[in-house]
Write a protein that holds these residues in place. Structure first.
Motif, PDB file in Angstrom:
ATOM      1  N   GLU A 260       0.675  -1.519  28.484  1.00  0.00           N
ATOM      2  CA  GLU A 260       1.917  -0.782  28.761  1.00  0.00           C
ATOM      3  C   GLU A 260       2.931  -1.678  29.472  1.00  0.00           C
ATOM      4  OE1 GLU A 260       0.649   2.568  31.045  1.00  0.00           O
ATOM      5  OE2 GLU A 260      -0.583   3.401  29.430  1.00  0.00           O
ATOM      6  N   ALA A 261       3.045  -2.904  29.004  1.00  0.00           N
ATOM      7  CA  ALA A 261       3.910  -3.903  29.644  1.00  0.00           C
ATOM      8  C   ALA A 261       5.378  -3.641  29.337  1.00  0.00           C
ATOM      9  CB  ALA A 261       3.513  -5.297  29.183  1.00  0.00           C
ATOM     10  N   ASP A 262       6.244  -4.245  30.133  1.00  0.00           N
ATOM     11  CA  ASP A 262       7.690  -4.068  29.951  1.00  0.00           C
ATOM     12  C   ASP A 262       8.203  -4.886  28.766  1.00  0.00           C
ATOM     13  OD1 ASP A 262      10.352  -3.098  31.122  1.00  0.00           O
ATOM     14  OD2 ASP A 262      10.661  -5.262  30.911  1.00  0.00           O
ATOM     15  N   HIS A 263       7.839  -6.151  28.723  1.00  0.00           N
ATOM     16  CA  HIS A 263       8.251  -6.991  27.609  1.00  0.00           C
ATOM     17  C   HIS A 263       7.396  -8.255  27.581  1.00  0.00           C
ATOM     18  CE1 HIS A 263      10.725  -8.747  30.896  1.00  0.00           C
ATOM     19  NE2 HIS A 263      10.620  -9.890  30.219  1.00  0.00           N
ATOM     20  N   GLY A 264       7.522  -9.003  26.505  1.00  0.00           N
ATOM     21  CA  GLY A 264       6.748 -10.234  26.403  1.00  0.00           C
ATOM     22  C   GLY A 264       7.212 -11.085  25.231  1.00  0.00           C
ATOM     23  N   CYS A 265       6.709 -12.297  25.180  1.00  0.00           N
ATOM     24  CA  CYS A 265       7.066 -13.200  24.091  1.00  0.00           C
ATOM     25  C   CYS A 265       5.877 -14.092  23.755  1.00  0.00           C
ATOM     26  CB  CYS A 265       8.288 -14.049  24.433  1.00  0.00           C
ATOM     27  SG  CYS A 265       8.026 -15.234  25.781  1.00  0.00           S
ATOM     28  N   VAL A 266       5.886 -14.607  22.546  1.00  0.00           N
ATOM     29  CA  VAL A 266       4.887 -15.581  22.109  1.00  0.00           C
ATOM     30  C   VAL A 266       5.581 -16.570  21.168  1.00  0.00           C
ATOM     31  CG1 VAL A 266       4.137 -14.101  20.194  1.00  0.00           C
ATOM     32  CG2 VAL A 266       2.657 -15.922  20.987  1.00  0.00           C
ATOM     33  N   VAL A 267       5.231 -17.841  21.303  1.00  0.00           N
ATOM     34  CA  VAL A 267       5.773 -18.882  20.439  1.00  0.00           C
ATOM     35  C   VAL A 267       4.627 -19.774  19.987  1.00  0.00           C
ATOM     36  CG1 VAL A 267       7.491 -20.721  20.188  1.00  0.00           C
ATOM     37  CG2 VAL A 267       7.887 -18.890  21.848  1.00  0.00           C
ATOM     38  N   VAL A 268       4.619 -20.090  18.701  1.00  0.00           N
ATOM     39  CA  VAL A 268       3.651 -21.041  18.149  1.00  0.00           C
ATOM     40  C   VAL A 268       4.434 -22.217  17.576  1.00  0.00           C
ATOM     41  CG1 VAL A 268       1.787 -21.426  16.500  1.00  0.00           C
ATOM     42  CG2 VAL A 268       2.052 -19.180  17.580  1.00  0.00           C
ATOM     43  N   MET A 269       4.092 -23.434  18.019  1.00  0.00           N
ATOM     44  CA  MET A 269       4.823 -24.633  17.612  1.00  0.00           C
ATOM     45  C   MET A 269       3.879 -25.644  16.972  1.00  0.00           C
ATOM     46  SD  MET A 269       7.669 -26.823  19.725  1.00  0.00           S
ATOM     47  CE  MET A 269       6.701 -27.378  21.109  1.00  0.00           C
ATOM     48  N   GLU A 270       4.327 -26.270  15.913  1.00  0.00           N
ATOM     49  CA  GLU A 270       3.554 -27.331  15.276  1.00  0.00           C
ATOM     50  C   GLU A 270       3.640 -28.583  16.141  1.00  0.00           C
ATOM     51  OE1 GLU A 270       2.994 -28.011  10.670  1.00  0.00           O
ATOM     52  OE2 GLU A 270       4.826 -28.984  11.372  1.00  0.00           O
ATOM     53  N   THR A 271       2.498 -29.115  16.501  1.00  0.00           N
ATOM     54  CA  THR A 271       2.431 -30.154  17.535  1.00  0.00           C
ATOM     55  C   THR A 271       3.269 -31.386  17.216  1.00  0.00           C
ATOM     56  OG1 THR A 271       0.201 -29.413  18.095  1.00  0.00           O
ATOM     57  CG2 THR A 271       0.852 -31.584  18.870  1.00  0.00           C
ATOM     58  N   GLU A 272       3.077 -31.985  16.065  1.00  0.00           N
ATOM     59  CA  GLU A 272       3.722 -33.268  15.764  1.00  0.00           C
ATOM     60  C   GLU A 272       5.210 -33.133  15.504  1.00  0.00           C
ATOM     61  OE1 GLU A 272       1.832 -35.568  12.746  1.00  0.00           O
ATOM     62  OE2 GLU A 272      -0.145 -35.470  13.659  1.00  0.00           O
ATOM     63  N   THR A 273       5.616 -32.070  14.817  1.00  0.00           N
ATOM     64  CA  THR A 273       7.012 -31.946  14.386  1.00  0.00           C
ATOM     65  C   THR A 273       7.902 -31.193  15.367  1.00  0.00           C
ATOM     66  OG1 THR A 273       6.536 -29.905  13.201  1.00  0.00           O
ATOM     67  CG2 THR A 273       6.270 -31.973  11.974  1.00  0.00           C
ATOM     68  N   GLY A 274       7.308 -30.312  16.156  1.00  0.00           N
ATOM     69  CA  GLY A 274       8.116 -29.423  17.003  1.00  0.00           C
ATOM     70  C   GLY A 274       8.623 -28.216  16.251  1.00  0.00           C
ATOM     71  N   TYR A 275       8.196 -28.047  14.991  1.00  0.00           N
ATOM     72  CA  TYR A 275       8.634 -26.895  14.196  1.00  0.00           C
ATOM     73  C   TYR A 275       8.041 -25.602  14.766  1.00  0.00           C
ATOM     74  CZ  TYR A 275      10.438 -29.926  10.452  1.00  0.00           C
ATOM     75  OH  TYR A 275      11.144 -30.841   9.721  1.00  0.00           O
ATOM     76  N   ILE A 276       8.908 -24.629  15.004  1.00  0.00           N
ATOM     77  CA  ILE A 276       8.459 -23.325  15.481  1.00  0.00           C
ATOM     78  C   ILE A 276       7.930 -22.536  14.283  1.00  0.00           C
ATOM     79  CG2 ILE A 276       9.123 -21.181  16.619  1.00  0.00           C
ATOM     80  CD1 ILE A 276       9.146 -23.651  18.438  1.00  0.00           C
ATOM     81  N   LYS A 277       6.639 -22.278  14.283  1.00  0.00           N
ATOM     82  CA  LYS A 277       6.010 -21.581  13.166  1.00  0.00           C
ATOM     83  C   LYS A 277       6.016 -20.068  13.367  1.00  0.00           C
ATOM     84  CE  LYS A 277       5.027 -23.875  10.423  1.00  0.00           C
ATOM     85  NZ  LYS A 277       5.913 -24.582   9.471  1.00  0.00           N
ATOM     86  N   ALA A 278       6.118 -19.623  14.610  1.00  0.00           N
ATOM     87  CA  ALA A 278       6.182 -18.183  14.882  1.00  0.00           C
ATOM     88  C   ALA A 278       6.823 -17.966  16.237  1.00  0.00           C
ATOM     89  CB  ALA A 278       4.787 -17.561  14.856  1.00  0.00           C
ATOM     90  N   ILE A 279       7.612 -16.900  16.348  1.00  0.00           N
ATOM     91  CA  ILE A 279       8.199 -16.521  17.633  1.00  0.00           C
ATOM     92  C   ILE A 279       8.417 -15.019  17.621  1.00  0.00           C
ATOM     93  CG2 ILE A 279      10.520 -17.119  16.770  1.00  0.00           C
ATOM     94  CD1 ILE A 279      11.296 -17.686  19.713  1.00  0.00           C
ATOM     95  N   SER A 280       7.919 -14.360  18.652  1.00  0.00           N
ATOM     96  CA  SER A 280       8.075 -12.910  18.743  1.00  0.00           C
ATOM     97  C   SER A 280       8.526 -12.546  20.151  1.00  0.00           C
ATOM     98  CB  SER A 280       6.744 -12.213  18.416  1.00  0.00           C
ATOM     99  OG  SER A 280       6.905 -10.814  18.392  1.00  0.00           O
TER     100      SER A 280
END
Length: 668
Positions: A260-280
């Motif tokens: 029952e949290a107020d808000h949150g975030c998650v980010v997944v990044m590809e290690t070598e490139t820095g490409y963000i593969k997911a962000i919520s």
């Protein structure tokens, strides 16, 4: 009589003078219109009868890294009715048929539409709304209905079209995909995410066509060619992977709902490139549901808590003022600086432990002592390490509204005796989740810090217009010796430290838990809440992805708000699902290697097949498929009962072969 005539003469003179003056005024006005203000009126007439119309350019699409459509433009149609346009007999002839047809597409009965259409006719309504937000298919269908198929002037149909931006994957990653529009209240341009940041590529350039006004309010092109041809926008290829995005979104959503949290975030990044593969980025609405609100990962700068202790460990090891084996006394879990207490989450502390073990257990007392004892006489030396890592300034992302970090500098008016020790366990500093992730990703990437990237290239069909290559922020965050020790300690956090609940012998992860008190000094106890986090990478030995999870204000009534329990499971779920559910990309090796048993069977069959055979061979023990091929090559017809190897044959071995004879094989 003479007097009357005289009065009449005066009146005639007055009328004549008035007419004369009016004539002079008209001549003056005409002269003024023709020569004095002539240019102005000619321009005004042209504006009212001839003007440029905008030809909207087609806006480019936004695609995911795997080719899925993230944002596209589609037409929306609005149908209205000019009830005065049709003749009475035409209206009466078709109104019932039109109403019946509208019932098949829209959500009201035929009687309702007939009543409303007749009322509009009676009230001489020239702009009656039939339906809005129609798809192209619905628009074409309604346009073909009786009465409406007669057109605008005979049938009264009015069609208005607008282009709307749609996100085919729904609300997932909506704030990152973003928008670009005008605020109707202020008239100011507003926007977020990729849509706004890359609008110069996506929007294209509108064209113009010159038209002249003709009868009945219609406008006709003056020339066959446009004044300015529209140029369609380019497509933007994002770094988002829809598969990973779906995993991350639902993993975060589940934990937010559970706590029952107020808000949150998650980010997944590809290690070598820095490409963000997911962000919520999910925030809670009044009804308790969660949706994409603010881009917290990029915009929310706050005290990180224990994930910041990675900076402590790197600075201490790099300056060689202590080692991972240096022992510190946790003093029963509480130490004081300038009358203020620093406490461990574990009551009673951890006794005497090494620096590495203190980090693994996230001991505030150990990490604060290590920093304060070695940098109290020269705090600038410690702060410079933070500055060199780039944590004192924004990452410089393309997005609007990136949060500003705060790293206190010695000599600032806010610097005090407690600033340095409080920085050591992630307080009195402020960074965004994306900055923290960039640091942990640099450790995973062998010390190379890369800038998070949300877009990989700009394309026009199959032609690449621009590529966004990996951008290195810091080529070497620390020495190889420091990096090796830091990696080992981060792996141990999961194996035997605060993240031990996440450990799996089948899948390696490394990272750091964090639990921070937010608003602890500004809003009293009622305003204070916890932010739980986990930052790290996976697999631990050969990292492919880094990830950060931050959950704000979990419900403390559940008696658990620590990073390992709230944020950690999200990290683990994402890591494991990526590598267990993702389509396999493993390559099959040694395709040319030979299997001895198969080779022997093949050689036996080949030897038999190559013999010039005049007699039925002994087939017992031969695989059924091989026996069939051999006999058919000898010109025999074969019938088979069963599966496996040959057990019996109807024509015995040694019998002379008769062409087209039938042999029955019984298989085991």
């Amino acid at each position: 009589m003479a007097v009357d005539d005289k009065h009449i003469s005066y009146r005639i003179y007055l009328v004549a003078v008035f007419i004369f003056l009016m004539a002079i005024a008209i001549v003056v006005k005409l002269t003024n219109i023709q020569w004095v203000d002539g240019d102005y009126y000619r321009k005004l007439a042209k504006q009212r009868t001839v003007r440029n119309f905008i030809i909207p350019a087609n806006k480019g699409n936004i695609y995911s890294a795997d080719g899925s459509l993230l944002a596209t433009s589609i037409p929306n149609y609005e149908i209205r009715f000019d009830a005065k346009a049709p003749k009475k007999e035409t209206f009466e002839k078709y109104v019932k048929q039109l109403s019946d047809s509208l019932e098949t597409v829209l959500d009201r009965p035929s009687g309702y539409y007939e009543k409303e259409l007749r009322k509009a006719r009676e009230n001489k309504n020239r702009y009656y709304l039939i339906a809005r937000k129609l798809s192209y298919t619905e628009y074409v269908k309604i346009k073909s209905f009786p009465l409406f198929n007669l057109g605008a002037f005979k049938g009264g149909i009015i069609v208005e079209q607008e282009t709307v931006r749609k996100h085919p994957i729904g609300k997932i990653a909506e704030r990152t995909i973003g928008y670009d529009k005008i605020d109707p209240a202020t008239g100011m341009e507003v926007g977020k995410g990729i849509e706004w940041a890359f609008k110069s590529y996506l929007n294209g350039k509108d064209g113009k066509i010159l038209k002249q006004k003709i009868a009945k309010g219609q406008w006709k092109p003056i020339r066959d060619v446009n004044e300015v041809d529209p140029i369609d926008g380019y497509d933007v290829i994002s770094t988002i992977d829809v598969f990973i995005q779906d995993i991350a979104h639902h993993a975060l959503l589940k934990q937010l709902e559970d706590y029952e949290a107020d808000h949150g975030c998650v980010v997944v990044m590809e290690t070598e490139t820095g490409y963000i593969k997911a962000i919520s980025n999910l925030g809670r609405s009044e009804d308790g549901s969660y949706y994409e609100t603010t881009n917290y990962a990029v915009a929310e700068s706050h005290e990180p808590g224990s994930t910041f202790k990675l900076v402590d460990l790197m600075a201490i090891l790099e300056d060689k003022v202590a080692d991972t084996s240096t022992v510190y006394d946790s003093h029963g879990g509480e130490i004081r600086y300038y009358g203020r207490a620093v406490r461990d989450s574990h009551k009673g502390g951890y006794g005497k432990v090494s620096l590495a073990r203190g980090f693994e257990l996230s001991s505030n007392t150990v990490m604060v002592q290590a920093v304060y004892e070695n940098y109290k006489s020269n705090p600038s030396k410690f702060v410079n390490h933070i500055n060199e890592l780039g944590l004192n300034k924004p990452l410089g992302l393309h997005f609007k509204g990136e949060g500003r970090p705060y790293i206190p500098q010695p000599g600032d008016k806010h610097w005090s005796g407690t600033t340095l020790p409080w920085m050591a366990f992630g307080y009195n500093v402020s960074v965004t989740p994306m900055q923290t992730l960039a640091l942990y990703n640099a450790v995973a990437n062998n010390g190379v810090m890369v800038k998070p990237q949300f877009v990989s290239e700009i394309k026009e069909w199959n032609k690449t217009i621009k590529k966004f290559d990996t951008e290195v922020i810091n080529p070497k965050i620390c020495s190889p010796e420091t990096l090796k020790k830091v990696k080992a300690v981060l792996a141990n956090v999961v194996k035997k430290g605060t993240g031990s609940k996440l450990y799996s012998k089948d899948f390696s992860m490394a990272g750091k838990t964090g639990t921070a008190m937010v608003n602890y000094g500004n809003a009293g106890r009622e305003g204070m809440y916890y932010a739980s986090s986990f930052a790290g990478y996976f697999p631990a030995d050969h990292p492919k992805y880094s990830c950060i999870v931050v959950v704000h204000k979990p419900n403390t009534a559940k008696n658990n708000y620590y990073g390992a329990d709230v944020a950690g499971p999200v990290f683990k779920r994402i890591a494991q699902k990526i590598f267990t559910d993702a389509p396999s990309t493993n390559k099959i090796k040694k395709l040319d290697s030979k299997i001895q048993k198969q080779e022997a069977s093949y050689d036996k069959y080949t030897a038999e097949a190559n013999k010039k055979i005049n007699q039925i061979p002994n087939l017992k023990g031969m695989p059924g498929m091989d026996a069939i091929a051999l006999l058919e090559n000898l010109g025999l017809k074969v019938k088979v009962n069963g599966m496996g190897k040959v057990k019996n044959q109807s024509i015995q071995a040694g019998t002379s072969i008769s062409k087209n004879a039938t042999i029955v094989l019984e298989l085991s």
